[in-house]
Scaffold this motif. Sequence first.
Motif, PDB file in Angstrom:
ATOM      1  N   ILE A 320     -25.572  -8.167  58.897  1.00 31.09           N
ATOM      2  CA  ILE A 320     -24.526  -8.970  59.525  1.00 31.09           C
ATOM      3  C   ILE A 320     -23.363  -8.054  59.859  1.00 31.09           C
ATOM      4  O   ILE A 320     -23.055  -7.122  59.118  1.00 31.09           O
ATOM      5  CB  ILE A 320     -24.094 -10.127  58.608  1.00 31.09           C
ATOM      6  N   ASN A 321     -22.734  -8.313  61.003  1.00 28.08           N
ATOM      7  CA  ASN A 321     -21.667  -7.445  61.498  1.00 28.08           C
ATOM      8  C   ASN A 321     -20.308  -8.015  61.111  1.00 28.08           C
ATOM      9  O   ASN A 321     -20.024  -9.188  61.360  1.00 28.08           O
ATOM     10  CB  ASN A 321     -21.785  -7.305  63.016  1.00 28.08           C
ATOM     11  N   PHE A 322     -19.472  -7.173  60.492  1.00 26.91           N
ATOM     12  CA  PHE A 322     -18.123  -7.569  60.102  1.00 26.91           C
ATOM     13  C   PHE A 322     -17.088  -7.171  61.151  1.00 26.91           C
ATOM     14  O   PHE A 322     -16.137  -7.919  61.384  1.00 26.91           O
ATOM     15  CB  PHE A 322     -17.747  -6.946  58.764  1.00 26.91           C
ATOM     16  N   ALA A 323     -17.237  -6.014  61.753  1.00 32.49           N
ATOM     17  CA  ALA A 323     -16.302  -5.511  62.756  1.00 32.49           C
ATOM     18  C   ALA A 323     -16.968  -4.343  63.465  1.00 32.49           C
ATOM     19  O   ALA A 323     -18.022  -3.849  63.038  1.00 32.49           O
ATOM     20  CB  ALA A 323     -14.974  -5.094  62.133  1.00 32.49           C
ATOM     21  N   ALA A 324     -16.351  -3.903  64.544  1.00 36.27           N
ATOM     22  CA  ALA A 324     -16.881  -2.759  65.295  1.00 36.27           C
ATOM     23  C   ALA A 324     -15.710  -2.013  65.918  1.00 36.27           C
ATOM     24  O   ALA A 324     -14.645  -2.594  66.175  1.00 36.27           O
ATOM     25  CB  ALA A 324     -17.854  -3.209  66.372  1.00 36.27           C
TER      26      ALA A 324
END
Length: 531
Positions: A320-324
């Motif tokens: 799962i992606n939290f930030a980029a």
Amino acid sequence: MMSNNEQVESQSSTITNVPTTPTIVVSPKVAPLITPGGTKEWHPICPNELKPAIGMKFNNLEEGLEFYKGYAFASGFNTRKSTTKRQRRSKELKYQYILCNKEGYKEKRKTTVEKDLNYKEGENNEEKSSIKRKRLVTRVGCKAHIVLKHCDDNTFIVTKFHEGHTHALYTPSCNLFQKEGRKMNILHKKIIVNNSKVNIGPVTTFRMMKEIVGGYENIGASKEDFKKFHRDLKAYIQGSDAQMFVDNFTNKKLMWNAFFFDFEMDEDYCLCRALWADPLCKKSYALFGDMVSFDTTYQTNRYNMVFTPFTGVDHHKNCINFAAGFIAKEDIVSFEWLFRSFLKAMGGNEPNCMITDQDPAMKIAIRSVFKKTEHRLCMWHIMKKLPDKVEKSIMQEETGYMYKIRDKWIPAYFRDVFLGGIMRTTSRSESENNFFCSFINPHVSLVEFYLRYEAAIDAQRHTQEIHTCVSLAEGKDEDIQDLVINLQGIRKDLEAKRIARNNETTAGSAKNKEQDIELLIGASVPTEIIV
């Protein structure tokens, strides 16, 4: 009497005794498609209602041009505008000539000779002739034309019409290769832009369109048209790429209060750092942000900026992606800014554990920014990549060093820290990077990147069954309610632009192409470029 066998033998003997001459095959004469001097003409066969006639009136010039283009398309030739005659005083249009595109002859250009001015004394100044690409002969002196005269009542009347052509006309099967038979409509452009979000190029899109519509003749455009629109899309973005990238996230931040975006520029006003996180990412971090895996990815854009996703694990053990973010350099300053921005986006809540590779700049930045976070090294990087990257001659020394820092990467030394299975078997960050690389390539611009990034995030959330429509249906989140209101306003603006565009008269192709690109990518070229 002679038997049958004797007769056959005698006949064969007589045949072999006759001298044979070699057969000469003469090639057939080719009928010329262009008549010398225009002595013969081709007259098109088409319905009379499509054929212009002397005395025919049109309400305006555009109507007359469209009528003759329709006649040309049905007959099998292309047209072009030619001489215009205007009034001396008022400069109003008096006559408009419309010709066959094969009218006249092209002038033979002489090869230009250039002298090399950058030469030194004592050396010969060589002359260089510029070699130009050979082009096909497209003009053969065709006399087919029509003349429209402007009348006092602001109408146009046909005063001259020459029907015959000095060349063969196109067959109906060849019309799809001509200019009037190839029109890129909004459906073609929409499919090209949407397919580019999942890393499908224009050539593959053209083949997919053939399968959808049932044949190449039903597409309505050629493969070169698809490639040219993809080229025009990149040319439209070029020069204002970074500014459009920043404006896109800035507008999202304005219409979605919980959206986080921050960036920095260097001394040359070039974008060097950026980080973004939407409310769903922040909500996922609040639920599953005990452990964060951080890694950098290369070859994700044409500017060689390093892509830096923050990855975690949900309750289904999926990535799962939290930030980029983006950074131009992998130095201590860039990592410190990136981690501070990440903490700012997440409300100052530090993760319990952060797992990275053995980058020394990353190690220093984590120690200076995170005060409560346990920093650990990725076991997958050490076990899989160390034997591949380290030579056997220094492998023993490196193994001794890894033994000294065993408490940083061997799970037995920190069983009290929740890891979520991120250090075992495979690397979560490498898996996440591989997932994003299936949507992007090293040749995309920043605008194309965020379009593909959004498509990748949608695919990830669809797989994890984290749908935005669930939150929208509940209507409990104030931030999402603000987003819905703003999106409804944007949708009305887009519909108004689309209706206005359809109601407009035929304008320049370049202007229509830019309007289509603005509608498809949801952004326009800024009037002022700062980044």
